[in-house]
Write an enzyme that holds these catalytic residues in place. Structure first.
Site, PDB file in Angstrom:
ATOM      1  N   ASP A  63     -23.389   3.298 -33.390  1.00 45.79           N
ATOM      2  CA  ASP A  63     -24.604   3.031 -34.423  1.00 45.79           C
ATOM      3  C   ASP A  63     -25.903   4.094 -33.721  1.00 45.79           C
ATOM      4  OD1 ASP A  63     -24.694   0.399 -36.153  1.00 45.79           O
ATOM      5  OD2 ASP A  63     -24.179  -0.475 -34.318  1.00 45.79           O
ATOM      6  N   GLU A  74     -30.406  -0.756 -37.036  1.00 47.41           N
ATOM      7  CA  GLU A  74     -29.776  -0.396 -36.427  1.00 47.41           C
ATOM      8  C   GLU A  74     -29.206  -0.282 -34.774  1.00 47.41           C
ATOM      9  OE1 GLU A  74     -26.648   0.982 -38.013  1.00 47.41           O
ATOM     10  OE2 GLU A  74     -27.378   1.668 -39.864  1.00 47.41           O
ATOM     11  N   HIS A 100     -28.434  -3.763 -33.765  1.00 48.11           N
ATOM     12  CA  HIS A 100     -26.515  -3.322 -33.965  1.00 48.11           C
ATOM     13  C   HIS A 100     -25.999  -3.112 -32.262  1.00 48.11           C
ATOM     14  CE1 HIS A 100     -26.788  -3.041 -38.480  1.00 48.11           C
ATOM     15  NE2 HIS A 100     -27.352  -4.180 -38.216  1.00 48.11           N
ATOM     16  N   TYR A 104     -23.570  -4.665 -29.361  1.00 45.18           N
ATOM     17  CA  TYR A 104     -22.654  -5.181 -28.952  1.00 45.18           C
ATOM     18  C   TYR A 104     -22.920  -4.538 -27.568  1.00 45.18           C
ATOM     19  CZ  TYR A 104     -21.277  -4.387 -34.512  1.00 45.18           C
ATOM     20  OH  TYR A 104     -21.057  -4.365 -35.199  1.00 45.18           O
ATOM     21  N   GLU A 115     -20.712   4.169 -42.370  1.00 44.17           N
ATOM     22  CA  GLU A 115     -20.789   2.993 -42.395  1.00 44.17           C
ATOM     23  C   GLU A 115     -20.572   1.931 -43.079  1.00 44.17           C
ATOM     24  OE1 GLU A 115     -25.940   2.210 -41.129  1.00 44.17           O
ATOM     25  OE2 GLU A 115     -25.467   3.831 -42.405  1.00 44.17           O
ATOM     26  N   GLU A 140     -25.140  -3.592 -42.577  1.00 48.80           N
ATOM     27  CA  GLU A 140     -24.096  -2.057 -43.332  1.00 48.80           C
ATOM     28  C   GLU A 140     -23.703  -1.881 -45.055  1.00 48.80           C
ATOM     29  OE1 GLU A 140     -24.309  -0.127 -41.507  1.00 48.80           O
ATOM     30  OE2 GLU A 140     -24.491  -0.771 -39.389  1.00 48.80           O
ATOM     31  N   HIS A 199     -27.354  -1.176 -46.785  1.00 43.95           N
ATOM     32  CA  HIS A 199     -27.281   0.369 -45.499  1.00 43.95           C
ATOM     33  C   HIS A 199     -26.352   1.896 -46.604  1.00 43.95           C
ATOM     34  CE1 HIS A 199     -28.681  -0.439 -41.547  1.00 43.95           C
ATOM     35  NE2 HIS A 199     -29.514  -1.076 -42.712  1.00 43.95           N
TER      36      HIS A 199
END
Length: 319
Positions: A70, A101, A104, A108, A163, A197, A200
């Site tokens: 990301d 992003e 994200h 994670y 992506e 995603e 996107h």
């Protein structure tokens, strides 16, 4: 010179809207905003402790790839796309995408931080671009396109592939865990992120349609098939999905299926002509289209953002 890249003295002001299709994509992204605090990962630890060493190994490596990727997407947006594209509506979308992003990446990183207790192993995972050859290969491919001298159209396709293809198999592998009733926090965040995603990726396809001088079909096919082979190697050799009980050949086919969907969306002929081997991915497969979006994953959508009725002001109302 592409009109969307031409100097635009009106780029600092949003109204009047010139590109309604691009603006609607921005509003759709805005409506789906979420934060990591809304994802409950407290119940994941019990499931994590029941996983086999192979399953843990697989999930940790997938999360390590995601945590870094990301940031690479954001670097491309900041260094290239946001400065090149001159139309306000697209700049709004790209600006919002950067915020998403970051969420994200935080998600994670938080998952790794929660599951992995050993600080040395954490550092190894957080530095996956340097420490893991299989992750480095994908990261290098994406980073190469940030600094490539190719035109915007080619680089647009490359990041649609990042992506849309580089993430697809990993998303599917986490949805496979959901099918088994495991890791509710991980799988819920995966739903939110895969939806984002998908959007996107759809946006990249929309921007491609606004190009007057797009790259040739041959160039597009070359970029996409390159991404497919790297992703197939990642999930069938470097980090084989058989570690979590998935079929590697089916995963290869699934990645080809996703690539076909992407190239069709770009307006070209399919390359592989395969069917989706994973029934549980039928509504997800990174289509990103309204059918998935309007499911409002986890019933989550910002209140009123997509509501058109709220946008009209009238002086006729009785106060």
């Amino acid at each position: 010179m592409e009109p969307i890249l031409a100097p635009n003295p009106n780029r600092f002001v949003i109204f009047p809207i010139q590109y309604y299709d691009i603006w609607n994509m921005y509003k759709k992204a805005e409506a789906s905003f979420w934060t990591v605090e809304e994802v409950d990962i407290s119940k994941d630890i019990n499931d994590w402790n029941k996983l086999t060493p192979d399953e843990k190994y697989f999930i940790k490596h997938v999360l390590a790839f995601f945590a870094a990727s990301d940031g690479i997407v954001n670097e491309n947006l900041a260094e290239r796309f946001c400065t090149e594209v001159q139309i306000t509506e697209a700049r709004c979308f790209y600006g919002f995408q950067m915020a998403i992003e970051n969420i994200h990446s935080e998600m994670y990183s938080l998952l790794i931080d929660t599951y992995v207790k050993d600080s040395n192993e954490k550092n190894y995972l957080f530095n996956a671009i340097e420490t893991m050859p299989c992750v480095k290969k994908k990261a290098d491919w994406a980073q190469k396109w940030i600094h490539d001298s190719a035109g915007y159209g080619e680089r647009l396709i490359a990041f649609a592939a990042v992506e849309g293809i580089f993430f697809s198999g990993s998303f599917a592998s986490i949805f496979w865990l959901k099918k088994r009733g495991l890791m509710p926090g991980l799988t819920f965040s995966n739903e939110l992120i895969s939806r984002d995603e998908g959007l996107h990726c759809d946006f990249a396809c929309l921007m491609f349609k606004h190009l007057l001088y797009p790259p040739s079909e041959e160039t597009v096919r070359s970029i996409i098939t390159d991404a497919v082979s790297i992703e197939q190697e990642f999930l069938t050799a470097a980090l084989p999905v058989k570690l979590i009980g998935m079929n590697c050949e089916m995963m290869k086919t699934y990645i080809e299926f996703v690539a076909d969907r992407l190239i069709s969306e770009l307006g070209f002929k399919k390359i592989y002509n395969v069917t989706n081997p994973f029934d549980f991915m039928e509504n997800i497969s990174l289509e990103g289209k309204t059918n998935f979006f309007e499911k409002r994953v986890g019933e989550y959508q910002k209140m009123g953002v997509m509501s058109q009725e709220d946008n009209h002001f009238s002086l006729d109302v009785d106060f």
